[in-house]
Design a protein around this motif. Structure first.
Motif, PDB file in Angstrom:
ATOM      1  N   VAL A   1       0.849  -1.184   0.000  1.00 34.65           N
ATOM      2  CA  VAL A   1       0.000   0.000   0.000  1.00 34.65           C
ATOM      3  C   VAL A   1       0.885   1.235   0.000  1.00 34.65           C
ATOM      4  CG1 VAL A   1      -1.823   1.281   1.188  1.00 34.65           C
ATOM      5  CG2 VAL A   1      -1.759  -1.227   1.334  1.00 34.65           C
ATOM      6  N   SER A   2       0.742   2.062  -1.021  1.00 33.25           N
ATOM      7  CA  SER A   2       1.449   3.335  -1.055  1.00 33.25           C
ATOM      8  C   SER A   2       0.435   4.422  -1.359  1.00 33.25           C
ATOM      9  CB  SER A   2       2.547   3.329  -2.124  1.00 33.25           C
ATOM     10  OG  SER A   2       3.216   4.568  -2.159  1.00 33.25           O
ATOM     11  N   GLY A   3       0.273   5.354  -0.422  1.00 33.90           N
ATOM     12  CA  GLY A   3      -0.700   6.426  -0.598  1.00 33.90           C
ATOM     13  C   GLY A   3      -0.763   7.301   0.630  1.00 33.90           C
ATOM     14  N   ASN A   4      -1.653   8.256   0.608  1.00 31.16           N
ATOM     15  CA  ASN A   4      -1.821   9.190   1.719  1.00 31.16           C
ATOM     16  C   ASN A   4      -3.037   8.776   2.523  1.00 31.16           C
ATOM     17  OD1 ASN A   4      -1.605  11.377   3.415  1.00 31.16           O
ATOM     18  ND2 ASN A   4      -2.502  12.835   1.978  1.00 31.16           N
ATOM     19  N   LEU A   5      -2.828   7.836   3.432  1.00 28.37           N
ATOM     20  CA  LEU A   5      -3.936   7.296   4.210  1.00 28.37           C
ATOM     21  C   LEU A   5      -4.122   8.075   5.504  1.00 28.37           C
ATOM     22  CD1 LEU A   5      -3.276   4.897   2.266  1.00 28.37           C
ATOM     23  CD2 LEU A   5      -4.043   3.400   4.107  1.00 28.37           C
ATOM     24  N   PRO A   6      -5.347   8.446   5.839  1.00 26.23           N
ATOM     25  CA  PRO A   6      -5.592   9.046   7.154  1.00 26.23           C
ATOM     26  C   PRO A   6      -5.311   8.022   8.250  1.00 26.23           C
ATOM     27  CG  PRO A   6      -7.665   8.580   6.025  1.00 26.23           C
ATOM     28  CD  PRO A   6      -6.571   8.338   5.027  1.00 26.23           C
ATOM     29  N   GLU A   7      -5.031   8.516   9.442  1.00 27.97           N
ATOM     30  CA  GLU A   7      -4.630   7.630  10.539  1.00 27.97           C
ATOM     31  C   GLU A   7      -5.683   6.563  10.832  1.00 27.97           C
ATOM     32  OE1 GLU A   7      -2.982   7.918  15.146  1.00 27.97           O
ATOM     33  OE2 GLU A   7      -3.521   9.732  14.039  1.00 27.97           O
ATOM     34  N   LYS A   8      -6.964   6.934  10.734  1.00 33.33           N
ATOM     35  CA  LYS A   8      -8.023   5.956  11.038  1.00 33.33           C
ATOM     36  C   LYS A   8      -7.984   4.774  10.078  1.00 33.33           C
ATOM     37  CE  LYS A   8     -11.667   8.351   8.415  1.00 33.33           C
ATOM     38  NZ  LYS A   8     -11.854   7.291   7.425  1.00 33.33           N
ATOM     39  N   ASP A   9      -7.607   5.041   8.809  1.00 35.72           N
ATOM     40  CA  ASP A   9      -7.508   3.942   7.844  1.00 35.72           C
ATOM     41  C   ASP A   9      -6.226   3.138   8.039  1.00 35.72           C
ATOM     42  OD1 ASP A   9      -9.925   4.544   6.758  1.00 35.72           O
ATOM     43  OD2 ASP A   9      -9.144   5.570   4.991  1.00 35.72           O
ATOM     44  N   ARG A  10      -5.139   3.817   8.404  1.00 37.30           N
ATOM     45  CA  ARG A  10      -3.890   3.073   8.654  1.00 37.30           C
ATOM     46  C   ARG A  10      -4.076   2.100   9.813  1.00 37.30           C
ATOM     47  NH1 ARG A  10      -1.427   8.157   8.025  1.00 37.30           N
ATOM     48  NH2 ARG A  10      -0.742   8.235  10.204  1.00 37.30           N
ATOM     49  N   ASN A  11      -4.866   2.502  10.772  1.00 32.30           N
ATOM     50  CA  ASN A  11      -5.109   1.623  11.924  1.00 32.30           C
ATOM     51  C   ASN A  11      -5.902   0.385  11.531  1.00 32.30           C
ATOM     52  OD1 ASN A  11      -3.754   3.403  13.614  1.00 32.30           O
ATOM     53  ND2 ASN A  11      -5.613   4.508  14.201  1.00 32.30           N
ATOM     54  N   LYS A  12      -6.641   0.465  10.422  1.00 36.78           N
ATOM     55  CA  LYS A  12      -7.458  -0.671   9.997  1.00 36.78           C
ATOM     56  C   LYS A  12      -6.648  -1.716   9.224  1.00 36.78           C
ATOM     57  CE  LYS A  12     -11.701   2.100   9.588  1.00 36.78           C
ATOM     58  NZ  LYS A  12     -12.727   2.607   8.647  1.00 36.78           N
ATOM     59  N   LEU A  13      -5.448  -1.352   8.792  1.00 41.38           N
ATOM     60  CA  LEU A  13      -4.680  -2.248   7.942  1.00 41.38           C
ATOM     61  C   LEU A  13      -4.272  -3.535   8.644  1.00 41.38           C
ATOM     62  CD1 LEU A  13      -2.380   0.281   6.042  1.00 41.38           C
ATOM     63  CD2 LEU A  13      -4.391  -0.907   5.162  1.00 41.38           C
ATOM     64  N   SER A  14      -4.118  -3.468   9.947  1.00 38.06           N
ATOM     65  CA  SER A  14      -3.681  -4.663  10.688  1.00 38.06           C
ATOM     66  C   SER A  14      -4.694  -5.798  10.591  1.00 38.06           C
ATOM     67  CB  SER A  14      -3.425  -4.318  12.156  1.00 38.06           C
ATOM     68  OG  SER A  14      -4.593  -3.800  12.751  1.00 38.06           O
ATOM     69  N   ALA A  15      -5.923  -5.474  10.214  1.00 34.71           N
ATOM     70  CA  ALA A  15      -6.930  -6.529  10.062  1.00 34.71           C
ATOM     71  C   ALA A  15      -6.613  -7.433   8.874  1.00 34.71           C
ATOM     72  CB  ALA A  15      -8.315  -5.898   9.881  1.00 34.71           C
ATOM     73  N   TYR A  16      -5.725  -6.976   7.991  1.00 33.10           N
ATOM     74  CA  TYR A  16      -5.415  -7.744   6.781  1.00 33.10           C
ATOM     75  C   TYR A  16      -4.062  -8.436   6.858  1.00 33.10           C
ATOM     76  CZ  TYR A  16      -9.327  -5.027   5.095  1.00 33.10           C
ATOM     77  OH  TYR A  16     -10.581  -4.459   4.961  1.00 33.10           O
ATOM     78  N   GLY A  17      -3.355  -8.290   7.969  1.00 39.89           N
ATOM     79  CA  GLY A  17      -2.083  -8.973   8.113  1.00 39.89           C
ATOM     80  C   GLY A  17      -1.087  -8.181   8.928  1.00 39.89           C
ATOM     81  N   ARG A  18       0.111  -8.725   9.052  1.00 36.19           N
ATOM     82  CA  ARG A  18       1.196  -8.066   9.771  1.00 36.19           C
ATOM     83  C   ARG A  18       1.639  -6.833   8.994  1.00 36.19           C
ATOM     84  NH1 ARG A  18       6.882  -8.611   9.329  1.00 36.19           N
ATOM     85  NH2 ARG A  18       6.533 -10.148   7.667  1.00 36.19           N
TER      86      ARG A  18
END
Length: 958
Positions: free
Chosen positions: A929-946
């Motif tokens: 993932v390369s982009g300008n993600l808001p913090e709330k979305d970055r926090n959701k990434l852990s649901a998809y893996g390490r």
């Protein structure tokens, strides 16, 4: 003025007369149907396929002032079907679509944000209702069923094109589909397509020079329609009016403003009645008078300075002539005297002498105006814009004064001739030419005569052209380093439209499927006949293909060693394109090549280093003699080393501002670690230490490896062997190169590589699953899986990600097959999406990969495409030897498609499901993932893996 010719000039002039232009399929029949439709037919029986195109003489210049982007919007609508295609119940669907259209008009007139939101929600509610009757993507599905390849469309200033290739036996069905497409297009699933166009707009805004291009065109064309972006302004994209689009269709999509162009394997006399019967039903109508939009001349040097690009870029724009003007041919020759492919032009010399970093010519031609733009870049360090501009002006002055040799003039005429002949070789390129002729009003025979008339252009003609059009009246546009504000379209707050009839067929489609089609036996490449091959010398294999079209030969020396063997080789290739020989400096060496009508280039790949030459058959021997001179006696040129430092500095600055390039680097690192190209490249510090002797030593080193010589031409094979042996020096004991594939990274669990890029407006998402090695039979399953899952407009990924959920403009996923059978295959997927859709996009693609939907009703369409595409996947005659050489390197002794074709016939949908279960299901999914993600979305990434946070310097080496 009396003309004086050197002996060389007279020789070159004689060559123009003594050698035939072209022996290929140059006959074009042009006629007009009763309804005004223009038809071009160009027979070519070399392959059992046809390239078909329908062209509308309308583009962004025809957009209403208050509704820019309509021509481009309508291009998308043309894939949505009609009242007969794409619906299970048109009468019921139409009630909703009519209401939606009225609401879009109401939305256009509404300015209060609360009321706009209410209207959009109502549009969304009705769109969900209408979707119950829609069959998505049926146009693409029908074209896939007849074996179409390259289905696409494009919109420009003055035209919109719809095109694809297809097997020759499917011409009648192709006509049925295309006629119906244009008869009564329907604004179906418009809400989803609207968002897709938003995604396309955002995609362009992330490109490093897009803002500069748009601003330059607005400045250069002022109030002319060409000043508007083809895709439309953001404000107009937010406020589409379906009634305006229907007016656009009713006005411009009429038979007397359209052309049908067919090039390929048919007999014109046989198909003309069919064309008259089918395309004759399209309506015609009086066309509005399209006034000529006058462009005021520049008054002296007009100037604009901006800060819009990561590196300094200068543009000089001149008003020239329309495409059909009598001066256009002479202008093309004049432009080649400035900048040409041989690197010998007046302005080319500025780069070769290291006075400028780079320079390019950008001609823009239309039916009523012409433009000539010179793009130049000052050196990264130590050069001002003003000094760079002065150098360009001095070069233009030389052209105006006639300070160029007769030899150079004759040489660029040869280059013009050769390029024109190459453009006539393929059905697609001939169709492109006919498209431009239709738009500009020129005739086919005039185009062919131009190739001969070019020889008549004199020095006096060039000087007149230069003084008339390339004088002091022009625009100078300078972009300094700066970062423009990016215009962004936000994610709409509505529910996705999910059609319910993905596996159904309209009555039109059912009737078309039931229509019989003559069987067309597949033609496979015959090793030893279509392509002949034999040892030339120890370690050197010669591949020979006859050229059935013209007198131009191509020869590629494909050396079996590349960047994995020596990471200096990209720099070596660049350096060899800039130097001469011990006896001939660069300019003299290249001029001698150019005088023969020949070109030479060096390129490097991960596993090969290629030396490519092209020229006229009768000059094969002297061309090879010059080639051998640079292979055996290259001269060092320390002055050229400075270019590597400058280019790396410029590339680094550009890449850091190119979200797509950054994301690709992240993905490559995630796949291959330190073997990724972004980690193997030469750094700036290393470039500063490069020496000529070091690069020449690396060049001599790569020449020690074995190679394939890939020749296409008309010299007899026995004569060719003799000419090659007499004029080229071969290594007596070449080393044997090996094809190296880097090991794929392995993962025990789901992993997400994340790079936060605050400059990006879109997120670039890559997906990866490491599979197993594939047997020959399993490769067949991989091709079938790709067709079903993510390799076409009819695939699950394209439909679910783009068509249904509007999460991306680009969405794909395919199984990559390795070169060596023992190495593992891998699934790779890609989405580019708005930052605020990132989590939705990851969720949608992950679910598709890990829980593949099963739609067995699609199997017959998949088989149709796999079996029919054999006809449209045949390589062109210049690609045959490359294709066969690669197959033989992989161990094939005949065309592998023949075995695959036999297996396709017995495939079942269970085979695809079993392949997926074995190769992909339950295996760890890696995401980049390369982009300008808001913090709330970055926090959701852990649901998809390490989650692995990555900084730029960790995956890209500069």
């Amino acid at each position: 003025m009396k003309k004086r010719f050197s002996p060389l000039t007279l020789l070159l002039a004689a060559l123009f007369v003594s050698h035939s232009l072209f022996c290929g399929p140059l006959d074009v029949r042009k006629f007009t149907l009763k309804n005004g439709l223009t038809v071009y037919l160009n027979e070519d029986h070399s392959k059992p396929e046809i390239y078909g195109s329908v062209v509308v003489k309308a583009g962004s210049r025809n957009d209403p002032e208050d509704a820019t982007g309509i021509a481009h919007y309508f291009e998308h609508i043309m894939f949505k079907g009609t009242d007969l295609i794409g619906t299970i119940n048109w009468k019921a669907e139409k009630l909703y679509l009519d209401s939606i259209s009225m609401l879009y008009d109401k939305l256009f007139l509404t300015t209060e944000e609360d009321k706009r939101t209410d209207i959009q929600r109502e549009i969304n509610r009705l769109s969900l209702k209408a979707a119950a009757f829609a069959i998505p993507n049926e146009v693409a599905d029908m074209l896939r069923d007849i074996g179409s390849e390259g289905l696409n469309a494009s919109t420009s200033f003055e035209q919109t094109r719809y095109y694809n290739s297809f097997p020759a036996n499917q011409l009648e069905k192709w006509m049925d589909i295309y006629v119906e497409r244009f008869r009564n297009p329907v604004f179906r699933l418009f809400q989803s397509e609207l968002e897709t166009v938003y995604e396309e707009k955002n995609l362009y805004s992330d490109r490093p020079v897009q803002a500069m291009i748009e601003d330059f065109l607005q400045t250069f064309y002022k109030d002319h329609p060409f000043s508007k972006p083809v895709i439309g302004t953001t404000e107009h994209l937010k406020n589409p009016r379906l009634s305006k689009m229907m007016e656009f269709y009713q006005t411009w999509y009429v038979a007397n403003n359209m052309a049908l162009i067919l090039s390929g394997d048919f007999k014109s006399d046989d198909i003309i009645p069919m064309i008259e019967e089918k395309f004759g039903i399209l309506r015609s109508a009086p066309l509005p008078e399209l006034t000529r939009n006058e462009l005021a001349s520049f008054k002296g040097r007009e100037f604009k300075q901006v800060r819009l690009t990561p590196i300094q870029i200068g543009l000089m724009g001149f008003r020239t002539v329309e495409a059909s003007h009598a001066d256009q041919l002479a202008f093309e020759i004049a432009s080649k005297l400035l900048i040409n492919s041989g690197g010998t032009g007046i302005l080319n010399k500025l780069v070769m002498d290291n006075k400028l970093m780079t320079i390019q010519a950008i001609p823009l031609q239309a039916s009523d105006h012409g433009s000539y733009i010179v793009l130049f870049m000052p050196k990264v360090i130590g050069q001002s814009f003003s000094s760079a501009e002065t150098l360009v002006n001095e070069g233009l002055s030389k052209l105006r004064r006639g300070e160029f040799s007769d030899e150079l003039l004759q040489a660029v005429k040869l280059e013009f001739r050769k390029e024109a002949m190459r453009e006539l070789e393929t059905t697609s390129s001939r169709t492109n030419i006919l498209t431009e002729l239709f738009i500009t009003g020129k005739q086919w025979h005039d185009h062919l005569k131009d190739i001969e008339r070019a020889e008549e252009i004199s020095k006096e003609d060039v000087m007149r052209i230069a003084n008339t059009y390339l004088g002091s009246d022009h625009l100078v546009y300078q972009s300094k380093m700066g970062f423009p504000k990016k215009d962004k379209l936000q994610k709409p707050d509505w529910k996705p439209v999910l059609p319910q009839n993905t596996e159904k067929k309209s009555e039109f489609n059912q009737l078309l499927s039931a229509k019989g089609t003559p069987f067309l036996a597949p033609k496979f490449i015959r090793f030893g006949q279509d392509v002949r091959f034999e040892p030339l010398a120890p370690g050197y294999e010669l591949y020979y293909t006859q050229n059935p079209y013209n007198e131009i030969f191509t020869l590629t020396i494909d050396i079996n060693a590349g960047e994995f063997k020596d990471r200096l080789l990209p720099s070596v290739a660049g350096y060899m394109n800039l130097v001469g020989t011990v006896e001939k400096p660069f300019l003299k060496f290249r001029q001698e090549l150019q005088n023969l009508g020949s070109t030479l280039s060096f390129t490097s790949g991960e596993n090969n280093f290629t030396i490519s030459i092209e020229g006229f058959e009768h000059n094969l021997a002297p061309t090879l003699k010059l080639l051998n001179e640079i292979l055996t006696q290259p001269a060092k040129d320390d002055k050229q080393l400075q270019k590597f430092v400058q280019s790396i500095q410029a590339n680094n600055r550009t890449r850091r501002n190119d979200p797509a390039a950054i994301a690709d680097g992240l993905n490559q690192f995630a796949l291959f670690g330190e073997n990724a190209a972004s980690r193997r490249n030469i750094t700036l510090a290393e470039a500063k230490k490069l020496e000529s002797n070091q690069l020449l030593a690396a060049f001599k080193g790569v020449l020690k490896y074995n190679a394939n010589l890939l020749y296409t031409g008309n010299t007899l094979l026995a004569d060719l062997r003799k000419i090659l042996m007499e004029n080229l020096t071969f290594n007596q004991s070449p080393l044997k190169g090996e094809f190296f594939e880097p090991a794929l990274n392995s993962f025990d669990s789901k992993t997400i590589y994340v790079h936060q890029n605050p400059k990006a407006r879109q997120s670039n998402l890559y997906f990866y699953v490491k599979a197993n090695s594939l047997s020959e039979d399993e490769k067949v399953l991989a091709y079938a899986f790709n067709e079903y899952f993510g390799g076409s407009m009819s695939s699950l990924v394209f439909q679910e990600i783009r068509e249904f959920r509007s999460l991306a403009y680009t969405a794909r996923a395919t199984m990559r097959i390795p070169f060596h059978m023992e190495n593992p295959a891998y699934l790779t997927g890609y989405i580019n999406t708005q930052s605020d859709k990132t989590i939705d996009a990851i969720d949608a693609m992950s679910n598709l990969i890990l829980n593949m939907p099963q739609k067995p009703d699609r199997m017959q369409s998949i088989l149709n495409d796999l079996l029919q595409s054999i006809h449209t996947s045949q390589p062109g005659f210049r690609q045959l030897n490359t294709t066969v050489a690669r197959w033989r390197m992989q161990g094939y002794e005949n065309d592998p498609r023949e075995h695959r074709y036999a297996l396709y016939k017995n495939l079942t949908f269970d085979d695809i499901v079993n392949f997926y279960s074995k190769q992909i299901k339950d295996k760890p999914l890696q995401i980049s993932v390369s982009g300008n993600l808001p913090e709330k979305d970055r926090n959701k990434l852990s649901a998809y893996g390490r989650v692995v946070e990555m900084k730029f310097d960790q995956f890209i080496k500069e």
